[in-house]
Design a protein around this motif. Structure first.
Motif, PDB file in Angstrom:
ATOM      1  N   PRO A 223     108.969 -11.144 -44.984  1.00  0.00           N
ATOM      2  CA  PRO A 223     109.933 -11.516 -45.829  1.00  0.00           C
ATOM      3  C   PRO A 223     109.906 -10.681 -46.808  1.00  0.00           C
ATOM      4  CG  PRO A 223     108.130 -12.930 -46.383  1.00  0.00           C
ATOM      5  CD  PRO A 223     107.566 -11.970 -45.212  1.00  0.00           C
ATOM      6  N   PRO A 224     111.169 -10.560 -47.529  1.00  0.00           N
ATOM      7  CA  PRO A 224     111.255  -9.453 -48.692  1.00  0.00           C
ATOM      8  C   PRO A 224     110.258  -9.779 -50.012  1.00  0.00           C
ATOM      9  CG  PRO A 224     113.102 -10.820 -48.701  1.00  0.00           C
ATOM     10  CD  PRO A 224     112.343 -11.124 -47.373  1.00  0.00           C
ATOM     11  N   ILE A 230     104.607  -5.061 -48.694  1.00  0.00           N
ATOM     12  CA  ILE A 230     105.438  -3.810 -49.089  1.00  0.00           C
ATOM     13  C   ILE A 230     104.365  -2.773 -49.690  1.00  0.00           C
ATOM     14  CG2 ILE A 230     107.461  -3.061 -50.466  1.00  0.00           C
ATOM     15  CD1 ILE A 230     108.436  -5.833 -50.271  1.00  0.00           C
ATOM     16  N   ALA A 231     103.663  -3.048 -50.450  1.00  0.00           N
ATOM     17  CA  ALA A 231     102.578  -2.254 -51.221  1.00  0.00           C
ATOM     18  C   ALA A 231     101.874  -1.654 -50.261  1.00  0.00           C
ATOM     19  CB  ALA A 231     101.871  -3.062 -52.372  1.00  0.00           C
ATOM     20  N   ALA A 243     113.046  -1.473 -52.778  1.00  0.00           N
ATOM     21  CA  ALA A 243     113.089  -2.907 -52.528  1.00  0.00           C
ATOM     22  C   ALA A 243     113.924  -3.526 -53.948  1.00  0.00           C
ATOM     23  CB  ALA A 243     112.120  -3.691 -52.106  1.00  0.00           C
ATOM     24  N   GLY A 244     114.427  -4.923 -53.490  1.00  0.00           N
ATOM     25  CA  GLY A 244     114.593  -5.626 -54.932  1.00  0.00           C
ATOM     26  C   GLY A 244     116.151  -6.259 -54.675  1.00  0.00           C
ATOM     27  N   ALA A 261     104.593  -1.991 -55.405  1.00  0.00           N
ATOM     28  CA  ALA A 261     105.245  -2.316 -54.070  1.00  0.00           C
ATOM     29  C   ALA A 261     106.257  -1.157 -53.763  1.00  0.00           C
ATOM     30  CB  ALA A 261     105.894  -3.594 -53.923  1.00  0.00           C
ATOM     31  N   VAL A 262     106.803  -0.543 -54.862  1.00  0.00           N
ATOM     32  CA  VAL A 262     108.083   0.301 -54.606  1.00  0.00           C
ATOM     33  C   VAL A 262     108.073   1.376 -55.444  1.00  0.00           C
ATOM     34  CG1 VAL A 262     109.454  -1.534 -53.834  1.00  0.00           C
ATOM     35  CG2 VAL A 262     109.493  -1.036 -56.470  1.00  0.00           C
TER      36      VAL A 262
END
Length: 362
Positions: A223-224, A230-231, A243-244, A261-262
């Motif tokens: 999931p987001p 993500i990292a 993302a965000g 993460a981004v």
């Protein structure tokens, strides 16, 4: 100056997007719906905001009109921070993301519009001042799922002057088709909408698109909110990660940034808490060394507010423009020309919606 009314109005426009007839994109849109938030005051100043969005506008309007609007009656329009904090605390049991937060975001944008109009200044003057008179736009193509459609619309975007292209494709054949249709120096951005269930799948995708001049892969895993995953993709994938857009508060975005993460943070002004939240995220992004490139695939005051934020950025970043042609766009002046959008200089958001469009609003 006190608030006398808060109302929601839905604009609905047919659109074309260079794809087959019928519902378009991954949201299967039949029309482009825009939820306008109108705030009236006893000083005669009216502000306009926008709350997310698309197929959800009627649900968001219900939250606005039944929960939020009655509480705003008589409140000071100039106390944006105080009012928004009270409303967020009052309604937090309904969740810190979703329709209530979207409605609050639209209210906040409208209050900033009022504040700038009352000051007789464009919104960007209240956000630190514009550093540029126009902002580059990137073409955010809808999902086609067909290499031929992707190639044709990429080429059309280049013809219209765009020099940055975002795809909503997962299929590598579609992505290669876009890469071949665009000049090599034009970067691609890949929004895959949380397509992969594992870090390994996402890393494999990122490695497969290396060498294609990809600036970022957006929302690589489901999931987001899985910032650790993500990292991990960011560390191993070899591409920039963004993302965000699915996060509903600066606090949640701060947690994502703290997780490393981004490279690019993408708050959506109509979802995250309006202009006030965007300013908070701007500070967080600077603190963590991340680029701020708002998510704004909409056409109303949310797009306009995002433009003002980007006009003030120290480092030039592009404005997302959903690559569709609306029969009745809320602000024709925001349609990019040669890949740029001019920053309005009038008071408040700086543009007004055609009264004829408003007369037909639902």
């Amino acid at each position: 100056m006190r608030i006398t009314a808060v109302t929601g109005h839905i604009l609905s426009s047919p659109f074309t997007y260079g794809g087959p007839a019928g519902p378009g994109g991954n949201l299967h849109l039949r029309d482009i719906d825009t939820l306008l938030v109108r705030v009236e005051t006893d000083a005669g100043i009216t502000g306009w905001g926008e709350a997310f969005g698309f197929n959800l506008v009627r649900t968001t309007r219900q939250a606005l009109t039944e929960l939020i609007a009655p509480v705003c009656q008589g409140e000071a329009a100039g106390d944006i921070a105080g009012l928004m904090r009270r409303l967020q605390r009052r309604f937090h049991n309904f969740g810190r993301n979703g329709a209530v937060t979207f409605a609050l975001s639209g209210l906040d944008i409208a209050l900033w519009d009022i504040a700038a109009k009352a000051a007789g200044k464009p919104l960007h003057a209240l956000l630190g001042g514009a550093r540029r008179e126009r902002v580059p736009a990137y073409a955010s193509l809808l999902r086609y799922g067909d290499a031929g459609h992707v190639a044709r619309n990429t080429a059309e975007a280049i013809r219209r002057g765009y020099r940055r292209i975002k795809l909503h494709e997962v299929d590598l054949g579609c992505i290669r088709a876009a890469r071949e249709a665009a000049p090599a120096e034009v970067p691609l951005m890949l929004d895959i909408n949380c397509a992969w269930d594992s870090v390994e799948q996402a890393v494999g995708f990122c490695r497969a698109v290396q060498g294609m001049n990809v600036r970022w892969v957006e929302e690589p895993v489901w999931p987001p909110e899985d910032f650790a995953a993500i990292a991990a993709v960011r560390r191993a994938g070899g591409t920039g990660i963004a993302a965000g857009e699915c996060l509903g508060s600066p606090e949640s975005i701060g947690t994502m940034l703290a997780a490393g993460a981004v490279d690019v943070v993408q708050p959506s002004v109509t979802k995250v808490g309006g202009v006030s939240a965007m300013l908070a995220v701007r500070d967080l992004a600077a603190r963590h060394g991340a680029a701020l490139v708002p998510h704004c695939p909409y056409y109303g005051p949310g797009l306009l507010a995002s433009l003002h934020v980007l006009a003030c950025a120290e480092v030039e970043e592009p404005l997302e423009y959903y690559f569709a042609d609306l029969a009745a766009p809320p602000y024709p002046a925001l349609i990019p020309r040669d890949g740029y959008v001019a920053v309005p200089q009038g008071p408040g958001l700086g543009l007004e919606i055609d009264p004829a469009l408003l007369a037909g609003a639902g």
